[in-house]
Design a protein around this motif. Structure first.
Motif, mmCIF file in Angstrom:
data_model
loop_
_atom_site.group_PDB
_atom_site.id
_atom_site.type_symbol
_atom_site.label_atom_id
_atom_site.label_comp_id
_atom_site.label_asym_id
_atom_site.label_seq_id
_atom_site.Cartn_x
_atom_site.Cartn_y
_atom_site.Cartn_z
ATOM 1 N N ALA A 68 0.657 -1.470 -0.033
ATOM 2 C CA ALA A 68 -0.051 0.118 -0.045
ATOM 3 C C ALA A 68 0.907 1.153 0.061
ATOM 4 N N ARG A 69 0.480 2.254 -0.917
ATOM 5 C CA ARG A 69 1.166 3.552 -1.069
ATOM 6 C C ARG A 69 0.175 4.403 -0.782
ATOM 7 N N THR A 70 -1.124 4.544 -1.014
ATOM 8 C CA THR A 70 -2.125 5.446 -0.872
ATOM 9 C C THR A 70 -3.387 4.809 -0.220
ATOM 10 N N ILE A 71 -4.074 5.438 0.535
ATOM 11 C CA ILE A 71 -5.476 4.968 0.894
ATOM 12 C C ILE A 71 -6.415 5.873 0.371
ATOM 13 N N ILE A 72 -7.247 5.228 -0.255
ATOM 14 C CA ILE A 72 -8.621 6.140 -0.946
ATOM 15 C C ILE A 72 -9.797 6.116 0.041
ATOM 16 N N VAL A 73 -10.217 6.977 0.645
ATOM 17 C CA VAL A 73 -11.545 6.968 1.421
ATOM 18 C C VAL A 73 -12.481 7.489 0.663
ATOM 19 N N MET A 74 -13.676 6.730 0.815
ATOM 20 C CA MET A 74 -14.884 7.293 0.232
ATOM 21 C C MET A 74 -15.982 7.412 1.456
ATOM 22 N N GLY A 75 -16.755 8.340 1.163
ATOM 23 C CA GLY A 75 -17.734 8.536 2.168
ATOM 24 C C GLY A 75 -19.314 8.715 1.651
ATOM 25 N N MET A 76 -20.289 8.242 2.028
ATOM 26 C CA MET A 76 -21.511 8.422 1.608
ATOM 27 C C MET A 76 -22.554 9.111 2.984
ATOM 28 N N GLU A 77 -23.266 9.987 2.513
ATOM 29 C CA GLU A 77 -24.210 10.616 3.429
ATOM 30 C C GLU A 77 -25.063 9.868 3.933
ATOM 31 N N MET A 78 -25.376 10.076 5.242
ATOM 32 C CA MET A 78 -26.321 9.581 5.910
ATOM 33 C C MET A 78 -27.536 10.592 5.921
ATOM 34 N N PRO A 79 -28.618 10.727 5.288
ATOM 35 C CA PRO A 79 -29.451 11.995 5.350
ATOM 36 C C PRO A 79 -29.985 12.232 6.873
#
Ligand code: SF4
Ligand code: SF4
Length: 299
Positions: A68-79
C-alpha cells in the motif's frame, strides 16, 4: 559534465511526467467514485499513519498490506431526517443500504485499479461479523475514521466520530488500499468539533464523557456495545444518536435544521413524560412501526 546535465534533465522530465500521470490517475479515480455514488473522496499517503503515530503499528496500512502507498477513502451521506428518527426501521435500512453501496463501490474501485495495473485491496466498511465478536474483542483491524482524517475528509470529534464539513458525523466510510502513489489531499487543520457536549448529554448509555484536558472524550465501548445489542434484538440498529445530535455539518443548512440542538437535548425527558409529545410526533410515529418495542415497555 554535459552528460551529467543531460541525465539530470532527463530525470527531471521523468519526475514531472510521473507526477502528471499520478495526478491524472487521481482525477480518474475521483470521478469513478463520484459517478458511482460517493459523496466524499480523499487520498491519504500511508506515511501519514507513521508521522502521526496515533494508530498502533499493527493497525497501519503498510502493516496490513505492505504494497500500500495510498489509501483512498470514500464517504456516503446518511441523510439527517432519517438519522433523526433513530432508533427506527428507516435508520436501520439506511445503514444497511449505505453499507452495501460502500462495499460495492470499494470492490468496483479495487478491480478498476487492478485492471489498470495498480495492485489494490479494500477493507470493507465494517470490520466485524457479529456483536458477539465485538464482545470478545471490541476493535476493528483498520479504522476508516482515522483514514478519513488522514485523507482530509474531516477531523475527529469528542464523540470519536469523523466530523466532516459537509455532513458532520452523518457519513459512512470505506477505504481502498492501492500500490499507486497518488498526490495526497491536505488534512483539515482546524478542529471541527465545537465541544458542545451534545453527544455526551444525549447518549442513552452515558458512554461519552467529555474531558477538560483534551477534545476527544472518554468513550465506554462496552456501554455503546450494550446499546447496539439491545437495538439489534429489536431489529433497529445502530444507535447513532451521537451522530444525530452533532451540530456540525452543512447538511443542517439544506434541511433547515440549524439551531435544533435544544430540541434534541430535551427529547429523552420529554418523551419519558409524554410519549405523544407533539414536538416529537413525527419521529415517534416512525419509531412505532416495523420494529419491536424495548423491553419493559407497557402496551
Ligand atoms: S456533538 Fe458537539 S462535542 Fe460532540 S462531536 Fe459534535 S461538536 Fe463535538
Ligand atoms: S452510538 Fe449511541 S450508545 Fe454509542 S456512543 Fe453514540 S449515542 Fe452513545
Amino acid at each position: 559534465m554535459a552528460d551529467r546535465s543531460r541525465k539530470a534533465n532527463l530525470d527531471d522530465r521523468r519526475r514531472k511526467q510521473s507526477a502528471e500521470q499520478n495526478s491524472n490517475l487521481k482525477s480518474l479515480i475521483r470521478q469513478f467514485c463520484l459517478d458511482r455514488g460517493a459523496d466524499l473522496v480523499g487520498f491519504a499517503p500511508v506515511e501519514r499513519w507513521d508521522e502521526a503515530g496515533e494508530v498502533p503499528p499493527d493497525f497501519r496500512p503498510r502493516a496490513i498490506w505492505p504494497p500500500a502507498r495510498t489509501i483512498i477513502v470514500m464517504g456516503m451521506e446518511m441523510p439527517l431526517p432519517i438519522v433523526e428518527t433513530t432508533p427506527s426501521i428507516l435508520h436501520k435500512e439506511l445503514y444497511d443500504t449505505s453499507n452495501r453501496e460502500l462495499d460495492q463501490l470499494a470492490y468496483n474501485l479495487t478491480r478498476y485499479l487492478n485492471r489498470m495495473g495498480h495492485a489494490s485491496f479494500f477493507f470493507p466498511r465494517d470490520g466485524y461479523g457479529s456483536l458477539k465478536a465485538l464482545r470478545e474483542n471490541n476493535l476493528a483491524a483498520f479504522s476508516h475514521v482515522m483514514a478519513g482524517k488522514y485523507a482530509g475528509l474531516g477531523t475527529i470529534g469528542a464523540s470519536h466520530n469523523l466530523l466532516t464539513p459537509e455532513f458532520g458525523p452523518r457519513v459512512r466510510l470505506v477505504s481502498v488500499f492501492t500500490s499507486a502513489s497518488l498526490p495526497p489531499d491536505p488534512t483539515i487543520a482546524e478542529e471541527l468539533c465545537i465541544q458542545c457536549a451534545a453527544c455526551a448529554r444525549c447518549c442513552p448509555k452515558k458512554a461519552i464523557s467529555m474531558r477538560k484536558d483534551r477534545l476527544i472524550a472518554d468513550y465506554d465501548k462496552t456501554a455503546c456495545l450494550e446499546m447496539h445489542e439491545e437495538l439489534t434484538a429489536r431489529r433497529c440498529y445502530p444507535c447513532g444518536i451521537c451522530s444525530k445530535v452533532c451540530p456540525v455539518g452543512q447538511d443542517r443548512l439544506l434541511y433547515k435544521q440549524k439551531g435544533i440542538v435544544n430540541k434534541y437535548l430535551r427529547e429523552a425527558e420529554a418523551l419519558a413524560k409524554n410519549p405523544d409529545d407533539p414536538e416529537y410526533k413525527s419521529w415517534s410515529h416512525l419509531r412505532k412501526y416495523g420494529i419491536s418495542k424495548p423491553k419493559n415497555t407497557k402496551d
